[in-house]
Design a protein around this motif. Structure first.
Motif, PDB file in Angstrom:
ATOM      1  N   ASP A  92       0.815  -1.218   0.000  1.00 48.70           N
ATOM      2  CA  ASP A  92       0.000   0.000   0.000  1.00 48.70           C
ATOM      3  C   ASP A  92       0.848   1.269   0.000  1.00 48.70           C
ATOM      4  OD1 ASP A  92      -2.256  -1.516  -0.044  1.00 48.70           O
ATOM      5  OD2 ASP A  92      -2.545  -1.489   2.120  1.00 48.70           O
ATOM      6  N   MET A 127       0.907   7.309  -4.480  1.00 46.72           N
ATOM      7  CA  MET A 127       1.066   8.759  -4.317  1.00 46.72           C
ATOM      8  C   MET A 127       0.383   9.240  -3.039  1.00 46.72           C
ATOM      9  SD  MET A 127       2.336  10.217  -7.289  1.00 46.72           S
ATOM     10  CE  MET A 127       1.482  11.775  -7.307  1.00 46.72           C
ATOM     11  N   LYS A 128      -0.544   8.411  -2.526  1.00 47.19           N
ATOM     12  CA  LYS A 128      -1.229   8.809  -1.306  1.00 47.19           C
ATOM     13  C   LYS A 128      -0.454   8.359  -0.073  1.00 47.19           C
ATOM     14  CE  LYS A 128      -5.757   8.783  -3.427  1.00 47.19           C
ATOM     15  NZ  LYS A 128      -7.104   8.237  -3.450  1.00 47.19           N
ATOM     16  N   ARG A 129       0.609   7.591  -0.269  1.00 44.90           N
ATOM     17  CA  ARG A 129       1.397   7.112   0.857  1.00 44.90           C
ATOM     18  C   ARG A 129       2.834   7.614   0.708  1.00 44.90           C
ATOM     19  NH1 ARG A 129      -0.923   3.113   4.073  1.00 44.90           N
ATOM     20  NH2 ARG A 129      -3.172   3.450   4.016  1.00 44.90           N
ATOM     21  N   LEU A 188       0.520  14.208 -13.096  1.00 42.20           N
ATOM     22  CA  LEU A 188       0.153  13.092 -13.967  1.00 42.20           C
ATOM     23  C   LEU A 188       1.364  12.242 -14.331  1.00 42.20           C
ATOM     24  CD1 LEU A 188      -2.493  14.724 -16.336  1.00 42.20           C
ATOM     25  CD2 LEU A 188      -2.842  13.420 -14.253  1.00 42.20           C
ATOM     26  N   ARG A 191       2.007  10.059 -11.320  1.00 40.39           N
ATOM     27  CA  ARG A 191       1.015   8.998 -11.199  1.00 40.39           C
ATOM     28  C   ARG A 191       1.261   7.894 -12.234  1.00 40.39           C
ATOM     29  NH1 ARG A 191      -3.371   9.620  -8.236  1.00 40.39           N
ATOM     30  NH2 ARG A 191      -3.004  11.861  -8.157  1.00 40.39           N
ATOM     31  N   GLY A 226      -1.072  12.699   1.039  1.00 43.10           N
ATOM     32  CA  GLY A 226      -2.442  13.195   1.012  1.00 43.10           C
ATOM     33  C   GLY A 226      -2.618  14.595   1.572  1.00 43.10           C
ATOM     34  N   ASP A 262      -6.364  14.804   1.762  1.00 42.08           N
ATOM     35  CA  ASP A 262      -7.100  13.801   0.991  1.00 42.08           C
ATOM     36  C   ASP A 262      -7.402  12.610   1.905  1.00 42.08           C
ATOM     37  OD1 ASP A 262      -8.020  11.881  -0.707  1.00 42.08           O
ATOM     38  OD2 ASP A 262      -6.153  11.652  -1.830  1.00 42.08           O
ATOM     39  N   SER A 303      -8.996  10.042   1.389  1.00 46.37           N
ATOM     40  CA  SER A 303      -8.932   8.720   0.754  1.00 46.37           C
ATOM     41  C   SER A 303      -7.544   8.099   0.925  1.00 46.37           C
ATOM     42  CB  SER A 303      -9.282   8.824  -0.723  1.00 46.37           C
ATOM     43  OG  SER A 303      -8.206   9.364  -1.438  1.00 46.37           O
ATOM     44  N   SER A 304      -6.545   8.907   1.301  1.00 43.97           N
ATOM     45  CA  SER A 304      -5.209   8.329   1.503  1.00 43.97           C
ATOM     46  C   SER A 304      -5.172   7.444   2.746  1.00 43.97           C
ATOM     47  CB  SER A 304      -4.152   9.430   1.598  1.00 43.97           C
ATOM     48  OG  SER A 304      -4.460  10.296   2.644  1.00 43.97           O
ATOM     49  N   LEU A 327      -7.452   5.212   3.101  1.00 41.25           N
ATOM     50  CA  LEU A 327      -8.039   3.964   2.610  1.00 41.25           C
ATOM     51  C   LEU A 327      -7.199   3.471   1.442  1.00 41.25           C
ATOM     52  CD1 LEU A 327     -11.654   5.416   2.364  1.00 41.25           C
ATOM     53  CD2 LEU A 327     -10.735   4.095   4.278  1.00 41.25           C
ATOM     54  N   PRO A 328      -6.351   2.462   1.653  1.00 33.02           N
ATOM     55  CA  PRO A 328      -5.392   2.073   0.613  1.00 33.02           C
ATOM     56  C   PRO A 328      -6.035   1.645  -0.703  1.00 33.02           C
ATOM     57  CG  PRO A 328      -5.415   0.499   2.447  1.00 33.02           C
ATOM     58  CD  PRO A 328      -6.200   1.673   2.881  1.00 33.02           C
ATOM     59  N   ARG A 329      -7.265   1.151  -0.664  1.00 28.58           N
ATOM     60  CA  ARG A 329      -7.886   0.636  -1.892  1.00 28.58           C
ATOM     61  C   ARG A 329      -8.854   1.626  -2.521  1.00 28.58           C
ATOM     62  NH1 ARG A 329      -4.414  -2.616  -3.861  1.00 28.58           N
ATOM     63  NH2 ARG A 329      -3.687  -4.149  -2.365  1.00 28.58           N
ATOM     64  N   PHE A 330      -8.650   2.916  -2.258  1.00 26.94           N
ATOM     65  CA  PHE A 330      -9.571   3.915  -2.791  1.00 26.94           C
ATOM     66  C   PHE A 330      -9.314   4.190  -4.264  1.00 26.94           C
ATOM     67  CE2 PHE A 330     -11.937   7.952  -2.793  1.00 26.94           C
ATOM     68  CZ  PHE A 330     -13.026   7.571  -2.026  1.00 26.94           C
ATOM     69  N   GLY A 331      -8.194   3.742  -4.766  1.00 22.19           N
ATOM     70  CA  GLY A 331      -7.885   3.971  -6.180  1.00 22.19           C
ATOM     71  C   GLY A 331      -7.439   5.391  -6.430  1.00 22.19           C
ATOM     72  N   GLU A 332      -7.689   5.867  -7.659  1.00 24.67           N
ATOM     73  CA  GLU A 332      -7.193   7.185  -8.047  1.00 24.67           C
ATOM     74  C   GLU A 332      -8.037   8.323  -7.509  1.00 24.67           C
ATOM     75  OE1 GLU A 332      -4.777   6.837 -12.105  1.00 24.67           O
ATOM     76  OE2 GLU A 332      -6.931   7.082 -12.337  1.00 24.67           O
ATOM     77  N   SER A 333      -9.270   8.042  -7.091  1.00 23.94           N
ATOM     78  CA  SER A 333     -10.161   9.110  -6.640  1.00 23.94           C
ATOM     79  C   SER A 333      -9.629   9.747  -5.362  1.00 23.94           C
ATOM     80  CB  SER A 333     -11.554   8.539  -6.386  1.00 23.94           C
ATOM     81  OG  SER A 333     -12.007   7.858  -7.524  1.00 23.94           O
ATOM     82  N   ALA A 334     -10.011  10.989  -5.166  1.00 28.89           N
ATOM     83  CA  ALA A 334      -9.546  11.700  -3.973  1.00 28.89           C
ATOM     84  C   ALA A 334     -10.682  12.547  -3.427  1.00 28.89           C
ATOM     85  CB  ALA A 334      -8.343  12.583  -4.310  1.00 28.89           C
ATOM     86  N   PRO A 351      -7.852  11.908 -11.391  1.00 32.61           N
ATOM     87  CA  PRO A 351      -7.010  13.054 -11.024  1.00 32.61           C
ATOM     88  C   PRO A 351      -7.194  14.274 -11.920  1.00 32.61           C
ATOM     89  CG  PRO A 351      -5.725  11.034 -11.059  1.00 32.61           C
ATOM     90  CD  PRO A 351      -7.060  10.694 -11.607  1.00 32.61           C
ATOM     91  N   GLN A 352      -7.664  14.081 -13.149  1.00 33.56           N
ATOM     92  CA  GLN A 352      -7.767  15.217 -14.070  1.00 33.56           C
ATOM     93  C   GLN A 352      -9.089  15.954 -13.987  1.00 33.56           C
ATOM     94  OE1 GLN A 352      -6.910  12.025 -14.863  1.00 33.56           O
ATOM     95  NE2 GLN A 352      -5.668  11.965 -16.712  1.00 33.56           N
TER      96      GLN A 352
END
Lengths: 151, 444
Positions: free
Chosen positions: A109, A113-115, A125, A128, B317, B361, B363-364, B366-373, B414-415
């Motif tokens: 995990d 980019m969130k960690r 981009l 990512r 995040g 953010d 969602s950071s 939640l490790p399985r949140f994917g690209e959404s924020a 992200p875009q």
């Protein structure tokens, strides 16, 4: 940088063996699930030697593609990431220093980019794209090693 | 003797019969084995098929990794990159294309802080629709531009502008020369103003009134980077002091539209990135703004100098951005005279402000949140466009503002971004008008 040059830099001492793997639908599903990345590649080419494995991945950054080589160690960690071609404007190109933070990372995990992956100022981009490619390659590697009886 | 021969013949005949049976059996079994072997060993056709699959897989691989003859091999270092990473540029880069846009819904409070009924109508604006086009001639020469349409329709008050358009000439590995319609390299938003780069639905008011984003002028200069340090320095046409107001210097921007260049300004920026995702820096703009205009027979200089200090950090995040900016302006009495400004409508002699914004953010977590924020955010800003005015004029307390913004943004990918926030605006005159906003932004 051509693929041959990248391979020569990755395996300076021994010529690697080119391996072609055709994923079963189950293997593809597993790789997508473990990486968290959506992709459809079924034919996976990798270059193997005693020191590691080289994978190549081409993907879109913003509107234009880039190709990276991800070197994976025998124990399934990233050795290093190298950019072969990058068609976006140069200001979006990740710097060498930024790429170094992938060295030694495994598929978990924190590879996000969130960690633990730091962002790239002004080039989210690009950052990512490389993070996702790294996760994809490590998941593919895991799936292929499992098929070979490895862990 | 005869008896011996007869016995021998008889024995032979019997043996032959048995032998013939064995041969037939062996022959049959041999054929079966041969067939089995034939099945095991590849025929020429199978070998050929395997060879063809090998060739096809190699072809597919080279298509996937784009190892075609258009890939260039560069062997010099560029932009401070190591030799390996700098080999990436393709010789024939060609056209690049991109864009961004944002829509903004603003809902204003029914009355201001003084209780007066608000006359400003709620609005929903196609605020910006932007296309980027560029062309890379070779590794050393490139063109880049941004064409912007604001407020939806030029017949109904909208604008079509060239936001920037410049040519870059890379002189050495770290240094380039840039010329054209340039973005003034100040602050956090002016150069990077896409809606996905800042948190709130509306841009910071400090980076609207003190640094008049999006600010661009005609000029030329140099840019470069050395390791963690990057810098830009341009000479541009200065702005027009005869269009400044009590609200700031924003009206003086010339935007490359037959820009007056009786006065030239210098502008520059220095940024330091101690580690990835964290930047601190400063920037300035300095030049006369009189543009040859005279009051009582003498030409007005109207020197304007703006400084800013800024910082930005992103990690796990969390995002924090902060900016402080200050401007000083000379000859304000004369600049006021050019427009007949009196009383509290005076242009400020000193103006400035600062803001801090932060978001996280969630969602950071939640490790399985994917690209959404999903990012809640806050911003606090203070500014005053009339910190001081010349003798004979008065300050308008409404120029001294404090704005607090609280909101939430969601990025499905992200875009794209959807932002909703509430802005509590106060001013020293007690006439602040609160509002809430919904912004939708995209880049591609």
């Amino acid at each position: 940088m051509t693929q041959q040059q990248a391979l020569a830099s990755a395996f300076p001492n021994a010529k690697p063996t080119r391996q072609v793997h055709y994923l079963t639908p189950e293997q593809l599903t597993a790789a997508k699930k473990e990486s968290g990345i959506k992709f459809t590649d079924r034919m996976i080419v990798r270059y193997a030697s005693a020191t590691g494995f080289a994978y190549f991945d081409t993907h879109r950054v913003r509107t234009l593609p880039e190709t990276v080589m991800v070197l994976v160690t025998p124990d399934g960690r990233i050795d290093r990431v190298e950019i072969l071609s990058f068609d976006e404007p140069p200001e979006y190109l990740p710097k060498e220093r930024w790429l170094e933070q992938f060295d030694g990372r495994k598929l978990d995990d924190d590879l996000s980019m969130k960690r633990k992956i730091r962002p790239l100022s002004g080039a989210t981009l690009s950052a990512r794209a490389i993070t996702n490619a790294s996760r994809k390659v490590l998941a593919l590697h895991r799936v292929l090693q499992r098929a070979n009886g490895g862990k | 003797m005869l008896k011996r021969i007869t016995v021998t013949l008889l024995a032979l005949a019997m043996t032959t019969s048995v032998f013939a049976q064995d041969v037939a059996d062996i022959d049959r079994r041999l054929r079966a084995i041969e067939e089995a072997i034939a099945k095991l060993q590849p025929s020429n056709e199978v070998a050929e098929l395997r060879r063809q699959i090998e060739v096809l897989s190699a072809e597919i691989e080279s298509l996937k990794t784009r190892q075609t003859d258009t890939t260039a091999v560069a062997d010099t270092e560029q932009f401070g990159l190591g030799a390996a990473a700098s080999k990436v540029y393709r010789v024939d880069h060609g056209i690049s294309f991109g864009g961004y846009g944002e829509m903004l819904y603003e809902n204003f409070a029914g009355s201001n802080d003084a209780g007066a009924r608000n006359a400003t109508k709620d609005r929903f604006d196609m605020l910006r629709g932007v296309l980027y086009t560029g062309y890379k001639y070779n590794d050393r020469v490139l063109f880049n531009s941004e064409i912007e349409f604001e407020h939806g329709n030029t017949a109904l008050g909208g604008e079509a502008s060239v936001e920037f358009a410049y040519l870059d000439f890379l002189a050495t590995k770290n240094v380039g020369v840039r010329t054209g319609l340039l973005l003034i390299p100040m602050g956090l938003v002016n150069e990077q103003h896409e809606p996905t780069t800042y948190l709130t639905a509306r841009r910071s008011t400090v980076e609207n009134a003190i640094i008049p984003t999006t600010w661009r002028e005609m000029g030329a200069g140099v840019f470069g980077e050395h390791g963690p340090v990057s810098w830009r320095a341009y000479a541009v046409n200065s702005i027009r002091g005869d269009r400044f107001t009590a609200g700031g210097v924003r009206g003086g921007r010339q935007k490359g539209a037959n820009a007056q260049i009786e006065d030239i300004a210098l502008t520059g920026r220095l940024d330091y990135e101690p580690f990835d995702g964290t930047t601190i820096g400063g920037s300035f703009f300095s030049g006369n703004t009189g543009q040859g205009n005279a009051v009582n027979g003498s030409v007005v200089e109207g020197n304007l100098t703006i400084f800013d200090l800024h910082g930005e950090a992103q990690f796990r995040g969390a995002t924090v951005r902060a900016l402080w900016a200050q401007a000083t302006l000379d000859d304000v009495t004369e600049l006021n005279a050019l427009q007949g400004l009196t009383g509290n409508r005076s242009i400020g002699e000193e103006l400035g402000g600062w803001y801090v914004e932060a978001g996280y953010d969630v969602s950071s977590l939640l490790p399985r949140f994917g690209e959404s924020a999903l990012t809640p955010y806050l911003r606090y800003e203070q500014l005053d466009t009339q910190r001081s005015v010349p003798l004979g004029f008065t300050r308008n307390p409404a120029s001294e503002q404090t704005i607090f913004t609280i909101g939430l943004q969601f990025r499905p990918v992200p875009q794209t971004v959807i932002k909703a926030d509430y802005q509590n605006s106060d001013n020293e005159a007690g006439t602040g008008l609160d509002q809430w906003n919904i912004g939708v932004g995209y880049i591609f």
